[in-house]
Scaffold this active site. Structure first.
Site, PDB file in Angstrom:
ATOM      1  CG  HIS A 196      -2.062  -1.002   1.063  1.00 37.05           C
ATOM      2  ND1 HIS A 196      -2.091  -2.204   1.729  1.00 37.05           N
ATOM      3  CD2 HIS A 196      -3.181  -0.979   0.282  1.00 37.05           C
ATOM      4  CE1 HIS A 196      -3.189  -2.877   1.389  1.00 37.05           C
ATOM      5  NE2 HIS A 196      -3.856  -2.157   0.509  1.00 37.05           N
ATOM      6  CG  ASN A 197       4.052   1.136  -2.360  1.00 38.99           C
ATOM      7  OD1 ASN A 197       3.547   1.250  -3.473  1.00 38.99           O
ATOM      8  ND2 ASN A 197       4.795   0.085  -2.026  1.00 38.99           N
TER       9      ASN A 197
END
Ligand SMILES: [Zn+2]
Length: 347
Positions: free
Chosen positions: A70-71
């Site tokens: 989740h970047n």
């Protein structure tokens, strides 16, 4: 014009630095700015280019580059997929510029400031976000409110009438909240009902908004529909993040969340379960709605990727069988059950 599908962001963005390890360089900023320009949104909404760039840089920096999955690279990937869906004939001929602006903004911000752990983890550790959002769509509410905070800080829409700005923020929230996977069945049932009744009318703003919600949901979980080499890398990244959470839970003697125990799960069984119960049902309905080459290509990749994971699991199970036969202290049944994929019976 961007390539439609199956091209890695590195290809899409040419010379732009897109590194898996370095938080994706400036891919999210470059891609989103390019798409705003491509659709003429800067002129149409009289956006200040300096404010837009600053806003996009703030978004990129609000993603945690240390999160394996989740970047900002995931956000850029989802934005690229969203663009592909916006280009589908049914959508491209009916969406307004405002719909496109909101769709792209939602894609770019939908996981903003993601902490790299899931909602159950935040609830059981009494995280302030869980209390703030009353244990309901905790992460999605946080992503939305973070996006609104940056929108206001940047002043991107400060020249628009206040009512329009608030309406944009509200619609952005409705799109981001739709990505809550725990509400998957609710959205899927509604989508199925519309398709069965053939009553989706894209001249209707509410129906267009609903289709945008479905498009964003597809974009968010389309990794299993990408070509194998790319899809496999995303699978490894998300599993790394799950197992990292599991390790923290073990360290602090918390109950280990489903899919987060590296001793009890493999990438393959997580992926096959995810594909069977979440991705396939969604993309099957999307293909009914948008029966195009892109939809058929995505379902084709999904089938091939699932077969690849199944093949790898069978090899693993074969190895476990061999081991069990050779080693008397390892019961064969245990060896099999650990390797059995969750959705294998349906594949
Ligand atoms: Zn996401």
């Amino acid at each position: 014009m961007l390539p439609a599908w199956g091209h890695q962001l590195a290809t899409v963005l040419g010379s732009v630095c897109v590194g898996w390890g370095g938080g994706g360089g400036s891919a999210l900023v470059t891609l989103t700015f390019h798409l705003f320009n491509h659709y003429g949104l800067i002129e149409l909404f009289r956006l200040d280019m300096v404010k837009l760039r600053r806003f996009l840089v703030m978004i990129q920096e609000d993603y945690h580059s240390r999160n394996p999955y989740h970047n900002a690279v995931h956000a850029a990937d989802v934005t690229q997929a969203m663009y592909c869906y916006l280009q589908e004939p049914k959508l491209s001929k009916s969406l307004t510029s405002c719909d496109i602006l909101l769709g792209l903004l939602a894609a770019a911000t939908h996981d903003l400031d993601h902490p790299g752990v899931n909602e159950p983890f935040l609830i059981k550790t009494n995280h302030y976000l869980a209390a703030l959002y009353k244990n309901t769509s905790v992460l999605e509410n946080h992503h939305w409110r973070s996006a609104v905070g940056l929108l206001r800080e940047s002043g991107l829409f400060s020249h628009l009438p206040a009512e329009d700005g608030l309406n944009m923020e509200r619609q952005l929230g409705s799109l981001i909240l739709a990505t809550d996977i725990s509400r998957q069945n609710e959205y899927l049932s509604k989508f199925r009902e519309h398709l069965d009744n053939e009553d989706l009318c894209l001249a209707n703003a509410c129906h267009r908004h609903f289709v945008l919600q479905m498009a964003l949901k597809c974009a968010d979980i389309c990794n299993p529909c990408r070509p194998w080499e790319l899809s496999k890398q995303w699978s490894e990244k998300v599993t790394e993040e799950f197992f990292h959470q599991g390790d923290i839970e073990k360290r602090y003697k918390l109950e280990v969340s489903p899919l987060c125990d590296s001793q009890a799960n493999t990438i393959g069984n997580i992926q096959i379960g995810f594909m069977t119960y979440v991705v396939e049902p969604l993309f099957a309905e999307w293909a009914r709605f948008s029966d195009t080459r892109l939809s058929r290509t995505m379902l084709g990749h999904l089938g091939l990727n699932k077969a690849s994971w199944s093949g790898m699991l069978q090899e693993l199970a074969g190895g476990a069988d061999d081991g069990a036969q050779e080693g008397a202290e390892v019961p064969a049944e245990d060896g099999n059950s650990k390797a059995l994929p969750q959705g294998s019976k349906e594949s």
